[in-house]
Design a protein around this motif. Structure first.
Motif, short mmCIF file in Angstrom:
data_model
loop_
_atom_site.label_atom_id
_atom_site.label_comp_id
_atom_site.label_asym_id
_atom_site.label_seq_id
_atom_site.Cartn_x
_atom_site.Cartn_y
_atom_site.Cartn_z
N ILE A 152 0.87 -1.17 0.00
CA ILE A 152 0.00 0.00 0.00
C ILE A 152 0.91 1.22 0.00
O ILE A 152 1.45 1.63 1.02
N GLY A 153 1.11 1.79 -1.17
CA GLY A 153 2.10 2.83 -1.38
C GLY A 153 3.21 2.28 -2.25
O GLY A 153 3.93 1.35 -1.85
N TYR A 154 3.30 2.80 -3.46
CA TYR A 154 4.27 2.25 -4.42
C TYR A 154 5.12 3.37 -5.02
O TYR A 154 5.32 3.45 -6.21
N GLY A 155 5.61 4.23 -4.12
CA GLY A 155 6.57 5.25 -4.52
C GLY A 155 7.97 4.65 -4.48
O GLY A 155 8.15 3.44 -4.63
N LYS A 156 8.96 5.51 -4.26
CA LYS A 156 10.34 5.04 -4.23
C LYS A 156 10.57 4.00 -3.14
O LYS A 156 11.27 3.01 -3.33
#
Length: 238
Positions: free
Chosen positions: A6-10
């Protein structure tokens, strides 16, 4: 182990790389571009969820994982005013949750060192203590969650300080945390005790995100099939 990110940034992408290296499968990746996939039904496809988003969404994401019955590891900062409510929900749903302001093995050893140093310095009021934290310019919150954890550890021991402040002030009872945002710094935290005679300083400097990502995956491995509220101290046995 099947993981929902849940959260696919860096950070999410760094976690994915470590997870795949360790033989796990990522069955859900939620980014700003596919928020509609962030559903209880999809989360239930995973054995553990790892949540790295932002202050505005972390709490709802954590509750969704808890309601799905999927253990959730969270490294989001800036939402801790709702931490007790999240713990209560986790207990009510007989689920599992692990929050850490920093998942790095080195930082968690640094936390233990900070606690020990603060206890050693407590009988010596001639030393004043200040903190500095440096991160990249994309970091949304200041001070960092890691800095707040370090500050709260110091406040537990230091009788001269009553609260932390995120500015350089003149009130002797304030624990000053100075925040600097400089690219490409992944994260530096410095605690300095100063007297008229000498200084004592401890510092942790991250070189990249790999330490955070590895720790998050270790936490997920630890949390699988567990019930309750945990921390990185439980994972590392510190």
């Amino acid at each position: 182990m099947k993981i929902a990110l849940i959260g696919y940034g860096k950070m999410g992408q760094a976690i994915e790389a470590i997870a795949l290296q360790r033989g796990h499968e990522v069955v859900l990746k939620v980014s700003i571009d596919n928020l509609e996939d962030n559903t209880i039904e999809n989360i239930r496809k995973a054995d553990v969820a790892i949540e790295f988003t932002g202050p505005e969404s972390a709490y709802e994401n954590i509750l969704r994982c808890i309601e799905a019955g999927v253990p959730v590891v969270s490294g989001s900062t800036g939402w801790l005013d709702k931490y007790e409510a999240a713990k209560a929900s986790c207990t009510a749903h007989n689920s599992a949750m692990l929050y850490a302001s920093n998942f790095s093995v080195g930082v968690n050893i640094f936390f233990a060192l900070n606690q020990k140093l603060a206890a050693l310095m407590q009988p010596h009021p001639e030393y004043d203590v200040k903190m500095l934290e440096i991160h990249h310019t994309q970091k949304k919150d200041a001070p960092s969650g890691t800095a707040i954890t370090l500050a709260e550890q110091i406040l537990e021991q230091n009788k001269q300080k009553t609260k932390w402040v995120n500015h350089d002030g003149s009130n002797a009872s304030d624990l000053v945390i100075l925040s600097e945002r400089i690219d490409p710094a992944p994260g530096t935290h410095v605690i300095t005790y100063t007297s008229a005679i000498d200084d004592i300083e401890i510092r942790h400097t991250a070189h990249n995100r790999q330490g955070f990502a590895t720790g998050a995956v270790l936490a997920a491995e630890f949390l699988q099939n567990k019930k309750g509220i945990f921390s990185m101290s439980d994972v590392l046995g510190i």
